[in-house]
Design a protein around this motif. Structure first.
Motif, PDB file in Angstrom:
ATOM      1  N   THR A  76       0.828  -1.207   0.000  1.00 56.88           N
ATOM      2  CA  THR A  76       0.000   0.000   0.000  1.00 56.88           C
ATOM      3  C   THR A  76       0.861   1.254   0.000  1.00 56.88           C
ATOM      4  O   THR A  76       0.641   2.195  -0.784  1.00 56.88           O
ATOM      5  CB  THR A  76      -0.928   0.000   1.233  1.00 56.88           C
ATOM      6  OG1 THR A  76      -1.768  -1.162   1.195  1.00 56.88           O
ATOM      7  CG2 THR A  76      -1.801   1.242   1.248  1.00 56.88           C
ATOM      8  N   ILE A  77       1.867   1.282   0.883  1.00 54.92           N
ATOM      9  CA  ILE A  77       2.758   2.446   0.960  1.00 54.92           C
ATOM     10  C   ILE A  77       3.567   2.587  -0.326  1.00 54.92           C
ATOM     11  O   ILE A  77       3.739   3.692  -0.863  1.00 54.92           O
ATOM     12  CB  ILE A  77       3.693   2.314   2.182  1.00 54.92           C
ATOM     13  CG1 ILE A  77       2.873   2.324   3.472  1.00 54.92           C
ATOM     14  CG2 ILE A  77       4.722   3.433   2.204  1.00 54.92           C
ATOM     15  CD1 ILE A  77       3.679   1.973   4.706  1.00 54.92           C
ATOM     16  N   ALA A  78       4.080   1.452  -0.835  1.00 56.66           N
ATOM     17  CA  ALA A  78       4.904   1.493  -2.046  1.00 56.66           C
ATOM     18  C   ALA A  78       4.114   2.025  -3.236  1.00 56.66           C
ATOM     19  O   ALA A  78       4.649   2.784  -4.057  1.00 56.66           O
ATOM     20  CB  ALA A  78       5.437   0.097  -2.354  1.00 56.66           C
ATOM     21  N   ALA A  79       2.847   1.634  -3.343  1.00 55.67           N
ATOM     22  CA  ALA A  79       2.028   2.108  -4.458  1.00 55.67           C
ATOM     23  C   ALA A  79       1.840   3.622  -4.392  1.00 55.67           C
ATOM     24  O   ALA A  79       1.928   4.314  -5.416  1.00 55.67           O
ATOM     25  CB  ALA A  79       0.675   1.400  -4.451  1.00 55.67           C
ATOM     26  N   LEU A  80       1.590   4.154  -3.197  1.00 54.50           N
ATOM     27  CA  LEU A  80       1.430   5.598  -3.048  1.00 54.50           C
ATOM     28  C   LEU A  80       2.720   6.336  -3.394  1.00 54.50           C
ATOM     29  O   LEU A  80       2.697   7.348  -4.103  1.00 54.50           O
ATOM     30  CB  LEU A  80       0.999   5.927  -1.620  1.00 54.50           C
ATOM     31  CG  LEU A  80      -0.430   5.524  -1.223  1.00 54.50           C
ATOM     32  CD1 LEU A  80      -0.651   5.779   0.261  1.00 54.50           C
ATOM     33  CD2 LEU A  80      -1.455   6.285  -2.050  1.00 54.50           C
TER      34      LEU A  80
END
Length: 474
Positions: free
Chosen positions: A409-413
């Motif tokens: 989730t963090i990596a996608a953002l």
């Protein structure tokens, strides 16, 4: 603002690491079978090399292998691969499942089915955060949302129907057939996307040179035209006015087509309900086939409604800049078949279907930003449905799934934010296409390598290499 976002990201990562270590004791240890004797061995780098070397000698009777969750080189390396895989996958709109599954199997130590289930959680986290990020963004050239809801209505029901078919094919097809299909399809798709990126890069170069000449002709006036990014597929917007900025954000309420979104959510709920009820029906029973057949009218009704609206002109897909495009029956039929094919490939290989939808949207002339956003949007529904199914069937350990899902989730953002700035700064939307091609190519190599290793295993054990019966599986 940038410092605040950086602190938030660091805090989330640290929190996820702490949670992972706190929940470590709840997991079962990874065990290696020593030809009939259950012997628990020390986990280390030498054992990892031994696993890769002797991959073909694994006991085929293993099931439900969930390694102990403890801090070490495995979890660190897996987290790094997860971060970059989710970042690149979200940028290209393909999810990253082709990178997640081999990582979970070879590095962390999960069995293939558990790896696929956890991969779906990671895809859902990355896709969900990407969709949330994109909900406020506008089309790079037109006065439209960056997510093309008409494309989603046309493809999403067919995608979910295809995934159900693909799951059944996964049971029936031999491993070597799946591996060959994966390698051929992914290599051809990545090659086509790569050449599409080169073509777009050349067109952008011409545009930048023309803009530079125009700027030079106007002199160094402060109010002269800028060299900002102006995407290729321009055209009339829905109100006849073209946008001037590609990084504009608007209110969530104004930017979402709520009626279309609710229709897609209803399709998702209907498919999920059928899949949950189907788990209580015996395979190949009358109830089983009735529940499966109910998916067809649900998918066809929504896609047929969208197709009729496109054919009659009540709706139109204008994200490619061709507002006056007339849709033919054979075109709509072809695209519906491609949507089913994307779902079948996704269900067959345990992926989200974005590996087909992303390149397909590019071929339709949709800008890379819109193709990525719409592909991820459609893929979120299928991934979340798989996560709910796998959770009800207890096919993944929750701490591991939550940890990797948070990283994804963090990596996608982070990936979306960085690439969005790079596209505006460099004027190169083709970067998204190149990342898409790279992600598909790496997935072909990693998944193909694991598939070949499994084929070698079956050959050495003289196992059956032909078709299986769906009705013999539970």
């Amino acid at each position: 603002m940038a410092g605040f976002m950086r602190n938030v990201v660091i805090g989330l990562v640290c929190g996820s690491l702490i949670l992972a270590m706190e929940l470590a004791e709840a997991e079962r240890p990874l065990k290696f079978v020593d030809r009939g004797n259950n012997v628990q061995k020390e986990d280390g780098f030498a054992d990892f090399i031994l696993q890769l070397w002797n991959l073909s000698k694994r006991d085929p009777s293993w099931h439900h292998v969930w390694p102990e969750m403890r801090f070490g080189w495995r979890i660190v390396l897996g987290s790094i691969i997860c971060f970059f895989g989710a970042a690149f996958g979200s940028i290209g709109g393909v999810g990253g499942g082709g990178i997640f599954v081999p990582m979970l199997t070879l590095i962390i130590g999960f069995d293939p089915k558990s790896s696929t289930a956890i991969s779906k959680c990671m895809i859902m986290g990355a896709a969900g955060s990407t969709v949330y990020y994109n909900l406020r963004l506008r089309h790079p050239t037109l006065d439209l949302p960056i997510i093309d809801y008409d494309l989603a209505l046309l493809f999403q029901p067919m995608l979910m129907l295809g995934i159900s078919i693909g799951v059944a094919f996964n049971v029936m097809f031999a491993d070597w057939m799946v591996t060959v299909l994966l390698i051929v399809l992914f290599l051809s798709t990545s090659t086509k996307a790569f050449f599409k990126g080169i073509e777009t890069w050349k067109k952008e170069t011409v545009m930048k040179k023309e803009a530079a000449k125009l700027l030079e002709s106007y002199g160094k006036m402060n109010d002269g035209p800028t060299l900002g990014y102006k995407p290729l597929p321009g055209g009339p917007s829905s109100n006849g006015q073209q946008k001037l900025r590609s990084d504009e954000e608007v209110s969530l309420i104004e930017n979402v087509y709520w009626r279309d979104l609710m229709l897609l959510v209803l399709v998702w709920i209907a498919f999920l309900t059928i899949q949950i009820v189907k788990t209580y029906a015996k395979t190949c029973s009358i109830e089983y086939w009735i529940l499966n057949s109910l998916q067809v009218p649900i998918a066809l009704s929504v896609t047929l409604y969208e197709g009729i609206c496109l054919y009659t002109g009540k709706r139109t897909i204008v994200s490619d800049g061709k507002q006056d495009m007339t849709w033919k029956v054979h075109q709509l039929f072809l695209y519906c078949c491609l949507g089913i094919l994307a779902g079948i490939v996704g269900g067959l290989l345990g992926l989200g279907g974005g590996f087909i939808l992303g390149p397909l949207f590019l071929e339709l002339g949709v800008p890379p930003q819109v193709a990525s956003a719409t592909s991820t949007f459609a893929m979120t529904f299928s991934a979340s449905m798989s996560v709910v199914q796998n959770y009800l069937l207890n096919r993944f350990p929750i701490p591991y799934a939550f940890y990797f899902m948070m990283i994804a989730t963090i990596a996608a953002l982070v990936g979306q934010h960085i690439v969005r700035k790079l596209v505006v700064l460099l004027g190169r939307a083709s970067l998204i296409i190149f990342i898409l091609a790279l992600t598909i190519f790496v997935s072909a190599i990693s998944l193909g390598g694991v598939g070949i290793a499994n084929i070698v295993e079956k050959v050495e054990h003289r196992e059956h290499m032909g078709f299986e019966s769906l009705c013999s599986k539970t």
